[in-house]
Design a protein around this motif. Structure first.
Motif, mmCIF file in Angstrom:
data_model
loop_
_atom_site.group_PDB
_atom_site.id
_atom_site.type_symbol
_atom_site.label_atom_id
_atom_site.label_comp_id
_atom_site.label_asym_id
_atom_site.label_seq_id
_atom_site.Cartn_x
_atom_site.Cartn_y
_atom_site.Cartn_z
ATOM 1 N N ALA A 32 -2.313 -3.742 -13.942
ATOM 2 C CA ALA A 32 -1.335 -4.204 -12.956
ATOM 3 C C ALA A 32 -1.464 -3.436 -11.647
ATOM 4 O O ALA A 32 -1.403 -4.020 -10.561
ATOM 5 C CB ALA A 32 0.077 -4.064 -13.520
ATOM 6 N N ALA A 33 -1.653 -2.120 -11.754
ATOM 7 C CA ALA A 33 -1.796 -1.307 -10.544
ATOM 8 C C ALA A 33 -3.052 -1.683 -9.776
ATOM 9 O O ALA A 33 -3.037 -1.790 -8.543
ATOM 10 C CB ALA A 33 -1.819 0.173 -10.915
ATOM 11 N N ASN A 34 -4.143 -1.889 -10.497
ATOM 12 C CA ASN A 34 -5.387 -2.277 -9.834
ATOM 13 C C ASN A 34 -5.259 -3.642 -9.170
ATOM 14 O O ASN A 34 -5.825 -3.884 -8.096
ATOM 15 C CB ASN A 34 -6.535 -2.295 -10.844
ATOM 16 C CG ASN A 34 -6.920 -0.903 -11.309
ATOM 17 O OD1 ASN A 34 -6.642 0.082 -10.635
ATOM 18 N ND2 ASN A 34 -7.546 -0.812 -12.470
ATOM 19 N N LEU A 35 -4.507 -4.528 -9.804
ATOM 20 C CA LEU A 35 -4.278 -5.851 -9.228
ATOM 21 C C LEU A 35 -3.495 -5.729 -7.923
ATOM 22 O O LEU A 35 -3.785 -6.430 -6.941
ATOM 23 C CB LEU A 35 -3.514 -6.723 -10.229
ATOM 24 C CG LEU A 35 -3.601 -8.241 -10.035
ATOM 25 C CD1 LEU A 35 -5.020 -8.732 -10.256
ATOM 26 C CD2 LEU A 35 -2.651 -8.940 -11.010
ATOM 27 N N HIS A 60 3.071 6.005 -2.880
ATOM 28 C CA HIS A 60 4.210 6.859 -3.209
ATOM 29 C C HIS A 60 4.459 6.930 -4.712
ATOM 30 O O HIS A 60 4.779 7.992 -5.250
ATOM 31 C CB HIS A 60 5.471 6.340 -2.519
ATOM 32 C CG HIS A 60 5.387 6.380 -1.029
ATOM 33 N ND1 HIS A 60 6.417 5.958 -0.215
ATOM 34 C CD2 HIS A 60 4.399 6.793 -0.188
ATOM 35 C CE1 HIS A 60 6.060 6.106 1.054
ATOM 36 N NE2 HIS A 60 4.843 6.600 1.092
ATOM 37 N N GLU A 61 4.319 5.796 -5.384
ATOM 38 C CA GLU A 61 4.673 5.738 -6.802
ATOM 39 C C GLU A 61 3.505 6.058 -7.727
ATOM 40 O O GLU A 61 3.719 6.443 -8.876
ATOM 41 C CB GLU A 61 5.235 4.356 -7.133
ATOM 42 C CG GLU A 61 6.527 4.040 -6.378
ATOM 43 C CD GLU A 61 7.068 2.660 -6.709
ATOM 44 O OE1 GLU A 61 6.408 1.932 -7.495
ATOM 45 O OE2 GLU A 61 8.143 2.310 -6.187
ATOM 46 N N GLU A 62 2.272 5.870 -7.248
ATOM 47 C CA GLU A 62 1.068 6.111 -8.052
ATOM 48 C C GLU A 62 1.231 5.557 -9.471
ATOM 49 O O GLU A 62 1.223 6.306 -10.457
ATOM 50 C CB GLU A 62 0.751 7.606 -8.101
ATOM 51 C CG GLU A 62 0.444 8.201 -6.738
ATOM 52 C CD GLU A 62 0.037 9.661 -6.817
ATOM 53 O OE1 GLU A 62 0.236 10.276 -7.879
ATOM 54 O OE2 GLU A 62 -0.488 10.168 -5.821
ATOM 55 N N THR A 114 0.834 -1.204 0.000
ATOM 56 C CA THR A 114 0.000 0.000 0.000
ATOM 57 C C THR A 114 0.869 1.254 0.000
ATOM 58 O O THR A 114 0.599 2.222 -0.726
ATOM 59 C CB THR A 114 -0.923 0.008 1.234
ATOM 60 O OG1 THR A 114 -1.785 -1.135 1.187
ATOM 61 C CG2 THR A 114 -1.765 1.275 1.286
ATOM 62 N N ARG A 115 1.916 1.247 0.810
ATOM 63 C CA ARG A 115 2.831 2.387 0.873
ATOM 64 C C ARG A 115 3.507 2.624 -0.475
ATOM 65 O O ARG A 115 3.606 3.765 -0.943
ATOM 66 C CB ARG A 115 3.883 2.128 1.956
ATOM 67 C CG ARG A 115 4.868 3.262 2.164
ATOM 68 C CD ARG A 115 5.809 2.931 3.315
ATOM 69 N NE ARG A 115 6.631 1.757 3.034
ATOM 70 C CZ ARG A 115 7.333 1.097 3.957
ATOM 71 N NH1 ARG A 115 7.295 1.486 5.221
ATOM 72 N NH2 ARG A 115 8.065 0.055 3.628
ATOM 73 N N THR A 116 3.951 1.560 -1.106
ATOM 74 C CA THR A 116 4.595 1.685 -2.414
ATOM 75 C C THR A 116 3.639 2.272 -3.443
ATOM 76 O O THR A 116 4.003 3.167 -4.222
ATOM 77 C CB THR A 116 5.090 0.309 -2.891
ATOM 78 O OG1 THR A 116 6.072 -0.184 -1.968
ATOM 79 C CG2 THR A 116 5.707 0.396 -4.275
#
Length: 214
Positions: free
Chosen positions: A92-95, A80-82, A75-77
């Motif tokens: 991939a982000a949603n996964l 920060h990276e959005e 979650t932190r990653t």
């Protein structure tokens, strides 16, 4: 390190029912490369308090702490990276968002009926507060991020000691306190983190044997 591998197996077993396969594979890939320090610490603390304890009986506690850390770390990653901001394909982000939610919720489920449940709740709440404060212009972002690692190591200590209903020795408690206060994000490999501490009893730096060792 035996305790680290036991923690990895326990975490994977706790998530064996996850569907669909693509999500399950993503979570497994995260666990394959993750530091198992939180889960291993649960086992080490319990073994130092009660050398006769069966580590298999602690598998769910170790997995619970490990999964909470993995979910909050992911979650932190993401925060920060959005990763969805610079890509039209957000699959991939949603996964990863879904994976993070599953990791935290499954981890808490495993600890919900243990004496570590209250500390688990506070760990999750503290993470949310720290990440909110991190947005402030004068925030010490590195310190706020590292609070997660310190809090998770403290949670692991509580989960391990309460499992055997015994207090840890002063040297072990001192080692736990130092590890938590000096924690950095992300956590290193378990063997490297615990080397040279009172958590490892042998003069050769090896972890204490389990009750099932020959």
């Amino acid at each position: 390190m035996e305790q680290a591998e036991s923690a990895r197996r326990g975490a994977r077993e706790a998530l064996a029912d996850i569907e669909p396969p693509r999500l399950a594979d993503r979570i497994d890939s995260l666990l394959a490369t993750a530091s198992m320090a939180p889960g291993a610490l649960v086992l080490l603390v319990a073994q130092r308090a009660d050398p006769a304890v069966d580590p298999e009986a602690l598998a769910e506690r170790a997995a619970g702490v490990q999964l909470i850390y993995e979910g909050l770390r992911l979650t932190r990653t993401l925060a920060h990276e959005e990763p969805w901001a610079d890509s039209e394909d957000q699959t991939a982000a949603n996964l990863d968002v879904l994976a993070a939610d599953i990791l935290v919720s499954r981890g808490f489920y495993l600890l919900a009926m243990t004496d570590a449940a209250d500390r688990a709740v506070e760990t999750i709440r503290a993470f949310g507060r720290d990440q909110t404060h991190r947005r402030e212009s004068e925030a010490d972002r590195a310190a706020l991020d590292a609070n997660l690692e310190g809090d998770v190591l403290e949670l692991a200590g509580v989960a391990g000691a309460s499992a055997v209903e015994r207090s840890v020795s002063p040297p072990v408690q001192g080692a736990l306190d130092r590890l938590a206060s000096r924690a950095e994000a992300p956590l290193p490999d378990a063997a490297a983190l615990f080397r040279g501490t009172a958590l490892l009893s042998g003069p050769d730096g090896h972890a204490p044997p389990s009750a099932t060792d020959p």
